[in-house]
Structures are given as structure tokens and as C-alpha cells.
Design a protein around this motif. Structure first.
Motif, PDB file in Angstrom:
ATOM      1  N   ARG A   1       0.715  -1.209  -0.090  1.00 54.79           N
ATOM      2  CA  ARG A   1       0.025  -0.089   0.092  1.00 54.79           C
ATOM      3  C   ARG A   1       0.790   1.119  -0.039  1.00 54.79           C
ATOM      4  N   ALA A   2       2.155   1.093  -0.161  1.00 60.86           N
ATOM      5  CA  ALA A   2       2.836   2.316  -0.014  1.00 60.86           C
ATOM      6  C   ALA A   2       3.823   2.306  -1.263  1.00 60.86           C
ATOM      7  N   SER A   3       4.277   3.577  -1.967  1.00 65.52           N
ATOM      8  CA  SER A   3       5.239   3.595  -2.835  1.00 65.52           C
ATOM      9  C   SER A   3       6.655   3.373  -2.687  1.00 65.52           C
ATOM     10  N   ILE A   4       6.949   4.026  -1.438  1.00 65.21           N
ATOM     11  CA  ILE A   4       8.195   3.693  -0.993  1.00 65.21           C
ATOM     12  C   ILE A   4       8.154   3.213   0.366  1.00 65.21           C
ATOM     13  N   GLU A   5       9.298   2.483   0.678  1.00 64.40           N
ATOM     14  CA  GLU A   5       9.394   2.018   2.324  1.00 64.40           C
ATOM     15  C   GLU A   5      10.822   2.332   2.615  1.00 64.40           C
ATOM     16  N   VAL A   6      11.247   3.025   3.561  1.00 61.37           N
ATOM     17  CA  VAL A   6      12.629   3.428   4.036  1.00 61.37           C
ATOM     18  C   VAL A   6      12.668   3.000   5.597  1.00 61.37           C
ATOM     19  N   LEU A   7      13.812   2.186   5.696  1.00 57.41           N
ATOM     20  CA  LEU A   7      14.275   1.844   7.129  1.00 57.41           C
ATOM     21  C   LEU A   7      14.721   3.158   7.807  1.00 57.41           C
ATOM     22  N   HIS A   8      14.288   3.731   8.996  1.00 55.20           N
ATOM     23  CA  HIS A   8      14.810   5.002   9.628  1.00 55.20           C
ATOM     24  C   HIS A   8      15.020   4.575  10.769  1.00 55.20           C
ATOM     25  N   LYS A   9      15.968   5.562  11.227  1.00 60.77           N
ATOM     26  CA  LYS A   9      16.289   5.438  12.793  1.00 60.77           C
ATOM     27  C   LYS A   9      16.161   6.876  13.510  1.00 60.77           C
ATOM     28  N   THR A  10      15.625   6.622  14.744  1.00 65.61           N
ATOM     29  CA  THR A  10      15.575   8.025  15.592  1.00 65.61           C
ATOM     30  C   THR A  10      16.725   8.117  16.440  1.00 65.61           C
ATOM     31  N   GLU A  11      17.214   9.432  16.480  1.00 64.07           N
ATOM     32  CA  GLU A  11      18.347   9.347  17.431  1.00 64.07           C
ATOM     33  C   GLU A  11      18.189  10.765  18.094  1.00 64.07           C
ATOM     34  N   PHE A  12      18.522  10.906  19.319  1.00 57.43           N
ATOM     35  CA  PHE A  12      18.200  12.159  20.296  1.00 57.43           C
ATOM     36  C   PHE A  12      19.442  13.110  20.401  1.00 57.43           C
ATOM     37  N   ASP A  13      19.576  14.337  20.154  1.00 56.80           N
ATOM     38  CA  ASP A  13      20.673  14.949  20.402  1.00 56.80           C
ATOM     39  C   ASP A  13      20.831  15.157  22.198  1.00 56.80           C
ATOM     40  N   THR A  14      21.773  16.086  22.456  1.00 51.84           N
ATOM     41  CA  THR A  14      21.965  16.239  24.044  1.00 51.84           C
ATOM     42  C   THR A  14      20.880  17.249  24.404  1.00 51.84           C
ATOM     43  N   THR A  15      20.177  17.836  23.637  1.00 52.28           N
ATOM     44  CA  THR A  15      18.879  18.741  24.207  1.00 52.28           C
ATOM     45  C   THR A  15      17.772  17.879  24.291  1.00 52.28           C
ATOM     46  N   GLY A  16      17.776  16.519  23.747  1.00 54.60           N
ATOM     47  CA  GLY A  16      16.622  15.673  23.761  1.00 54.60           C
ATOM     48  C   GLY A  16      15.759  15.745  22.541  1.00 54.60           C
ATOM     49  N   THR A  17      16.252  16.572  21.326  1.00 56.14           N
ATOM     50  CA  THR A  17      15.407  16.810  20.225  1.00 56.14           C
ATOM     51  C   THR A  17      15.601  15.650  19.543  1.00 56.14           C
ATOM     52  N   ALA A  18      14.437  14.912  18.792  1.00 47.49           N
ATOM     53  CA  ALA A  18      14.720  13.664  18.276  1.00 47.49           C
ATOM     54  C   ALA A  18      14.939  14.067  16.631  1.00 47.49           C
ATOM     55  N   ARG A  19      15.650  13.325  15.969  1.00 49.35           N
ATOM     56  CA  ARG A  19      15.989  13.539  14.511  1.00 49.35           C
ATOM     57  C   ARG A  19      15.811  12.008  13.972  1.00 49.35           C
ATOM     58  N   MET A  20      15.216  12.209  12.751  1.00 45.95           N
ATOM     59  CA  MET A  20      15.185  10.709  12.057  1.00 45.95           C
ATOM     60  C   MET A  20      16.027  10.806  10.760  1.00 45.95           C
ATOM     61  N   SER A  21      16.549   9.692  10.294  1.00 43.82           N
ATOM     62  CA  SER A  21      17.372   9.709   9.250  1.00 43.82           C
ATOM     63  C   SER A  21      17.310   8.382   8.715  1.00 43.82           C
ATOM     64  N   ALA A  22      17.338   8.056   7.043  1.00 44.17           N
ATOM     65  CA  ALA A  22      17.373   6.808   6.919  1.00 44.17           C
ATOM     66  C   ALA A  22      18.533   5.943   6.943  1.00 44.17           C
ATOM     67  N   ALA A  23      18.317   4.755   7.280  1.00 46.28           N
ATOM     68  CA  ALA A  23      19.358   3.585   7.641  1.00 46.28           C
ATOM     69  C   ALA A  23      19.643   2.708   6.460  1.00 46.28           C
ATOM     70  N   PRO A  24      20.771   2.736   6.010  1.00 44.34           N
ATOM     71  CA  PRO A  24      20.975   1.997   4.751  1.00 44.34           C
ATOM     72  C   PRO A  24      20.695   0.447   5.003  1.00 44.34           C
ATOM     73  N   GLU A  25      21.009  -0.110   6.149  1.00 50.27           N
ATOM     74  CA  GLU A  25      20.814  -1.557   6.213  1.00 50.27           C
ATOM     75  C   GLU A  25      20.655  -1.817   7.780  1.00 50.27           C
ATOM     76  N   LEU A  26      20.074  -2.879   8.088  1.00 48.18           N
ATOM     77  CA  LEU A  26      20.058  -3.477   9.411  1.00 48.18           C
ATOM     78  C   LEU A  26      20.622  -4.849   9.658  1.00 48.18           C
ATOM     79  N   ARG A  27      21.743  -4.945  10.437  1.00 48.24           N
ATOM     80  CA  ARG A  27      22.194  -6.215  10.233  1.00 48.24           C
ATOM     81  C   ARG A  27      21.819  -6.979  11.730  1.00 48.24           C
ATOM     82  N   VAL A  28      21.219  -8.111  11.697  1.00 50.36           N
ATOM     83  CA  VAL A  28      20.937  -9.120  12.803  1.00 50.36           C
ATOM     84  C   VAL A  28      21.703 -10.305  12.568  1.00 50.36           C
ATOM     85  N   ALA A  29      22.440 -10.690  13.686  1.00 47.52           N
ATOM     86  CA  ALA A  29      23.361 -11.942  13.549  1.00 47.52           C
ATOM     87  C   ALA A  29      22.159 -13.462  13.556  1.00 47.52           C
ATOM     88  N   PRO A  30      22.618 -14.059  12.955  1.00 44.55           N
ATOM     89  CA  PRO A  30      21.797 -15.518  13.123  1.00 44.55           C
ATOM     90  C   PRO A  30      21.400 -15.754  14.469  1.00 44.55           C
TER      91      PRO A  30
END
Length: 90
Positions: A5-34
Motif C-alpha cells: 500500500r506504499a510507493s516507498i518504504e525506508v528503514l529509519h532510525k531515530t536519534e536524540f541529541d543532547t537537548t533531547g531533540t529527536a532526529r530521524m534519518s534513513a538507515a541503509p541496512e539493518l544487520r541482525v546476527a543469526p
């Protein structure tokens, strides 16, 4: 990853800076060990859907196909939560 139901799916990560402000950015991959598990969740690593073709209805589920480097793929039914939910317990 693919959601029908979506044209684009992107893996994103949310990170918080020292002031507690959230920023999202695309993550190129996610590695999970077997044998390990990883949880996609609001406020952390998550899937961003862009150009959703029809409204998402709270309480329904959205099939999401996850593809792995070894060629395997699985479909998970993702619960559709309220926009302000912090996880499935809400």
C-alpha cells in the motif's frame, strides 16, 4: 522491505541529541546476527512508509515483506496504531 500500500518504504532510525531533540534519518541496512532478534519500534529503528495509497485504519494490520541478504523473506502483519502511540501496548 515492501508494503503493497506504499510507493516507498525506508528503514529509519531515530536519534536524540543532547537537548533531547529527536532526529530521524534513513538507515541503509539493518544487520541482525543469526539467532538474534531485533525490535522495530517508535522512537527507535522503524519503517517509514511514503506515498501510502489508501488510509491506514487504526486496529487493522498492514502486511510488510522483509527481505534478507540470504534470499529469504518473510511477511509480518504490522498492527496499525494511533499516530501518537509509543508501541503496541497502547
Amino acid at each position: 522491505m515492501r508494503a503493497d500500500r506504499a510507493s516507498i518504504e525506508v528503514l529509519h532510525k531515530t536519534e536524540f541529541d543532547t537537548t533531547g531533540t529527536a532526529r530521524m534519518s534513513a538507515a541503509p541496512e539493518l544487520r541482525v546476527a543469526p539467532g538474534e532478534t531485533f525490535k522495530l519500534e517508535p522512537g527507535g529503528m522503524h519503517v517509514m512508509l511514503i506515498d501510502v495509497e489508501s488510509p491506514l485504519v487504526e486496529g487493522e494490520t498492514l502486511p510488510l515483506r522483509l527481505k534478507f541478504y540470504d534470499g529469504d523473506d518473510i511477511i509480518v502483519d504490522v498492527p496499525i496504531l494511533a499516530a501518537d502511540a509509543r508501541g503496541p501496548q497502547e
